[in-house]
Enzyme design. Structure first.
Site, PDB file in Angstrom:
ATOM      1  N   GLU A   1      -6.030   6.291  -1.670  1.00  0.00           N
ATOM      2  CA  GLU A   1      -6.063   5.755  -0.190  1.00  0.00           C
ATOM      3  C   GLU A   1      -7.013   4.179  -1.138  1.00  0.00           C
ATOM      4  O   GLU A   1      -5.790   3.246  -1.094  1.00  0.00           O
ATOM      5  CB  GLU A   1      -6.822   6.024   0.676  1.00  0.00           C
ATOM      6  CG  GLU A   1      -6.011   6.223   1.617  1.00  0.00           C
ATOM      7  CD  GLU A   1      -4.380   6.165   2.094  1.00  0.00           C
ATOM      8  OE1 GLU A   1      -4.531   4.759   2.548  1.00  0.00           O
ATOM      9  OE2 GLU A   1      -3.572   7.371   2.036  1.00  0.00           O
TER      10      GLU A   1
ATOM     11  N   HIS B   1       1.614   4.416  -2.946  1.00  0.00           N
ATOM     12  CA  HIS B   1       1.668   5.800  -2.750  1.00  0.00           C
ATOM     13  C   HIS B   1       2.622   6.085  -3.063  1.00  0.00           C
ATOM     14  O   HIS B   1       2.520   7.115  -4.199  1.00  0.00           O
ATOM     15  CB  HIS B   1       1.314   6.473  -1.255  1.00  0.00           C
ATOM     16  CG  HIS B   1      -0.143   5.836  -0.576  1.00  0.00           C
ATOM     17  ND1 HIS B   1      -0.961   6.692  -0.647  1.00  0.00           N
ATOM     18  CD2 HIS B   1      -0.305   5.050   0.503  1.00  0.00           C
ATOM     19  CE1 HIS B   1      -1.797   6.715  -0.136  1.00  0.00           C
ATOM     20  NE2 HIS B   1      -1.379   5.475   0.902  1.00  0.00           N
TER      21      HIS B   1
ATOM     22  N   HIS C   1       0.787  -1.159   0.166  1.00  0.00           N
ATOM     23  CA  HIS C   1      -0.128   0.122   0.455  1.00  0.00           C
ATOM     24  C   HIS C   1       0.761   1.220   0.157  1.00  0.00           C
ATOM     25  O   HIS C   1       0.741   2.424  -0.928  1.00  0.00           O
ATOM     26  CB  HIS C   1      -0.744  -0.290   1.164  1.00  0.00           C
ATOM     27  CG  HIS C   1      -1.881   1.468   1.490  1.00  0.00           C
ATOM     28  ND1 HIS C   1      -2.706   1.316   1.026  1.00  0.00           N
ATOM     29  CD2 HIS C   1      -1.404   2.110   2.202  1.00  0.00           C
ATOM     30  CE1 HIS C   1      -3.286   2.771   1.524  1.00  0.00           C
ATOM     31  NE2 HIS C   1      -2.700   3.193   2.081  1.00  0.00           N
ATOM     32  N   GLU C   2       2.182   1.003   0.817  1.00  0.00           N
ATOM     33  CA  GLU C   2       2.844   2.538   0.590  1.00  0.00           C
ATOM     34  C   GLU C   2       3.672   2.603  -0.311  1.00  0.00           C
ATOM     35  O   GLU C   2       3.953   3.427  -0.624  1.00  0.00           O
ATOM     36  CB  GLU C   2       3.456   2.410   2.080  1.00  0.00           C
ATOM     37  CG  GLU C   2       3.017   2.258   3.608  1.00  0.00           C
ATOM     38  CD  GLU C   2       2.024   3.486   3.379  1.00  0.00           C
ATOM     39  OE1 GLU C   2       2.187   4.663   3.508  1.00  0.00           O
ATOM     40  OE2 GLU C   2       0.826   3.225   4.429  1.00  0.00           O
TER      41      GLU C   2
END
Length: 191
Positions: free
Chosen positions: A160, A92, A88-89
């Site tokens: 997100e 980003h 997820h990071e």
């Protein structure tokens, strides 16, 4: 431009360079593998002391970034769930979310500043009272600022969702679902 430095100092991030144990090596290997898969340079990786499960990504560019995880995340999640959070990071970073949201906030702040003065000028037309003009500007800045915050929150939520999809692609859908469920459970327990 200073986000990595400020995050390291402010959060007390301990960098994993070089990895001193098996967990550190696994974190570095996982982030490097995911970064390679999305076509970016490997971010710096760090750990910060916090009992709650948490992680963040920051940096000025996609190829000069930082991914950090909390001790709470490492202590409460399985390796598969941590892999999904790392994905997820990394998503980003690959999506350029840090710069995008900073630019959106900056543009909206400019509009808030500009339109507050236009509205205040229209209302105070004919009055030479600078105090009334100042108070009117402040009131419009507050009102327009709230509206701008709603727009920023909407964009942030969309980013997100994209990062969740990226994490699912990098680590696997089941791992991402498990991580999100674990995070939801920990957020409900803390309230």
């Amino acid at each position: 431009a200073m986000s990595k430095f400020m995050a390291k100092r402010g959060m007390g991030v301990q960098m994993i360079t070089p990895p001193g144990n098996a967990k550190g090596r696994w974190l570095v290997d996982t982030v490097h593998r995911q970064a390679k898969k999305v076509g970016i340079e490997a971010p710096e990786i760090g750990i910060f002391q916090q009992p709650q499960p948490n992680a963040f990504a920051t940096g000025m560019t996609r190829n000069r970034s930082l991914v950090a995880v909390s001790t709470g995340l490492l202590n409460t999640m399985s390796q598969a769930e941590v892999e999904a959070v790392l994905g997820h990071e990394v998503a980003h970073v690959a999506n350029g979310d840090m710069v995008t949201l900073t630019l959106i906030q900056g543009v909206l702040n400019t509009f808030v500043f500009f339109f507050a003065r236009i509205a205040a000028s229209a209302i105070s037309r004919g009055s030479n009272n600078q105090f009334v003009y100042f108070l009117t500007v402040m009131a419009f800045q507050a009102a327009f600022g709230v509206l701008a915050s709603v727009v920023v929150m909407w964009f942030s939520r969309q980013r997100e969702f994209r990062a969740d999809a990226g994490g699912a692609e990098l680590a696997g859908k089941t791992k991402m679902i498990a991580a999100l469920q674990k995070l939801q459970g920990s957020n409900q327990n803390s309230t």
